[in-house]
Design an enzyme around this catalytic site. Structure first.
Site, PDB file in Angstrom:
ATOM      1  N   TYR A   1       0.855  -1.188   0.000  1.00  0.00           N
ATOM      2  CA  TYR A   1       0.000   0.000   0.000  1.00  0.00           C
ATOM      3  C   TYR A   1       0.891   1.238   0.000  1.00  0.00           C
ATOM      4  O   TYR A   1       1.836   1.337   0.773  1.00  0.00           O
ATOM      5  CB  TYR A   1      -0.897  -0.015   1.236  1.00  0.00           C
ATOM      6  CG  TYR A   1      -1.690   1.247   1.444  1.00  0.00           C
ATOM      7  CD1 TYR A   1      -2.908   1.435   0.803  1.00  0.00           C
ATOM      8  CD2 TYR A   1      -1.230   2.252   2.295  1.00  0.00           C
ATOM      9  CE1 TYR A   1      -3.636   2.602   0.992  1.00  0.00           C
ATOM     10  CE2 TYR A   1      -1.952   3.413   2.494  1.00  0.00           C
ATOM     11  CZ  TYR A   1      -3.155   3.590   1.833  1.00  0.00           C
ATOM     12  OH  TYR A   1      -3.870   4.752   2.025  1.00  0.00           O
ATOM     13  N   HIS A   2       0.556   2.200  -0.861  1.00  0.00           N
ATOM     14  CA  HIS A   2       1.389   3.391  -1.027  1.00  0.00           C
ATOM     15  C   HIS A   2       0.895   4.517  -0.135  1.00  0.00           C
ATOM     16  O   HIS A   2      -0.218   5.011  -0.287  1.00  0.00           O
ATOM     17  CB  HIS A   2       1.347   3.845  -2.487  1.00  0.00           C
ATOM     18  CG  HIS A   2       2.532   4.660  -2.903  1.00  0.00           C
ATOM     19  ND1 HIS A   2       3.036   5.690  -2.133  1.00  0.00           N
ATOM     20  CD2 HIS A   2       3.334   4.591  -4.006  1.00  0.00           C
ATOM     21  CE1 HIS A   2       4.076   6.222  -2.759  1.00  0.00           C
ATOM     22  NE2 HIS A   2       4.284   5.571  -3.884  1.00  0.00           N
TER      23      HIS A   2
END
Length: 330
Positions: free
Chosen positions: A129-130
């Site tokens: 997840y960014h």
């Protein structure tokens, strides 16, 4: 009253420095009661100072990146004569930068890494997840190199390759632009690669609800299928509380969709607790389609978020977790 060419300390009563300065400014500008304006300016400065700090703190990350670049140039110049005699010319530089970033992560965020046993000895594709910035991935990469002597390449957005001065940093760390063939070949050679399918859009426009924003992207799944490697989900707790964006303002979303550059303002840099969790690998299955593998990966990443992140995220709570003695179970 003091004459124009008299000292502030002239006469029987000395004036304070600030009083003298106020008088001089008043004489110079011709503004009456300038002390009222100065008091108002000091009040505004006092009120806006915290806001300024919140927007300036993320600049520390930029400074660290350019410090890394400077150290690489120094390292290259100092060791360039050894290049012809060494196959691992940059190994020392990578470990040096890993130590720098790991130190920052430990001091500023109390950074922890859990689940490294889920990373295979051979090739694999890490899907994460960014957050608003990629600093959590940098901490992960540094800790993995220090603890396991394992290096992880990453796929970056095209704009990163246009940042001034970043070429040497990207080359040394093997940052990839992302063509499918390049990723497949690297995996077949035994490399470990990380990718955030949400990319810049997820970084800028996800929020404290930790919504996964992948759209219809499934190229990473096809890469894993073609290379016949497992996918390993990864999530960093409180990554949205460390740095946040103003992506919720519609004009910034419209501007990004038009120019495709990350020009959304960010704020924060708060010393929140960061813990990276690596989930169990999703094994390669020859009969799985890219769509099915994408859905499996998204579900695995969502499970990590639900297990390790309190929703909605809260900056104060994330700060208080720095002082908790008990660690969350993996």
């Amino acid at each position: 009253m003091i004459g124009g060419n008299e000292s502030c300390t002239a006469g029987p009563i000395s004036m304070s420095y600030l009083t003298c300065l106020t008088y001089v400014l008043g004489e110079w500008t011709g503004v009456e009661h300038i002390e009222d304006y100065l008091s108002y300016a000091v009040y505004l400065l006092w009120v806006l100072y915290p806001l300024a700090v919140v927007f300036l703190l993320p600049g520390v990350i930029v400074i660290l990146f350019y410090t890394s670049i400077l150290l690489l140039h120094i390292y290259k110049r100092k060791n360039e004569l050894k290049e012809a005699y060494s196959n691992d010319f940059w190994d020392g530089a990578k470990l040096m930068l890993a130590t720098l970033w790991d130190g920052h992560g430990r001091i500023w965020h109390g950074y922890e890494l859990h689940g490294t046993e889920n990373i295979p000895e051979g090739p694999g594709l890490i899907v994460f997840y960014h957050g608003a910035t990629p600093v959590d991935y940098v901490y992960f990469m540094a800790r993995l190199l220090i603890q396991r002597k394992r290096y992880c390449h990453v796929v970056a957005d095209h704009f990163v390759f246009r940042l001034p001065g970043f070429k040497i940093l990207l080359d040394v760390h093997g940052v990839m632009h992302g063509p499918k063939e390049e990723c497949v070949n690297a995996l077949k050679k035994g490399c470990l690669i990380a990718i955030a399918p949400g990319g810049v859009r997820e970084a800028l426009f996800s929020d404290e609800m930790y919504t996964i924003i992948w759209g219809n992207r499934k190229g990473f799944a096809q890469v894993a299928i073609d290379a016949k490697v497992p996918i390993i989900p990864m999530f960093t707790q409180n990554v949205r509380e460390g740095v946040r964006t103003l992506g919720g303002i519609k004009i910034f979303r419209s501007l990004y969709e038009r120019v495709r550059l990350p020009i959304v303002p960010v704020y924060g840099g708060f010393p929140v607790k960061l813990r990276t969790f690596i989930g169990e690998p999703i094994a390669y299955e020859p009969n799985t389609t890219a769509e099915e593998l994408t859905a499996k990966t998204k579900a695995a990443l969502q499970a990590l978020i639900e297990k390790h992140q309190k929703i909605p995220g809260n900056i104060f709570r994330a700060l208080m977790e720095r002082f908790q003695t008990e660690k969350k179970e993996d």
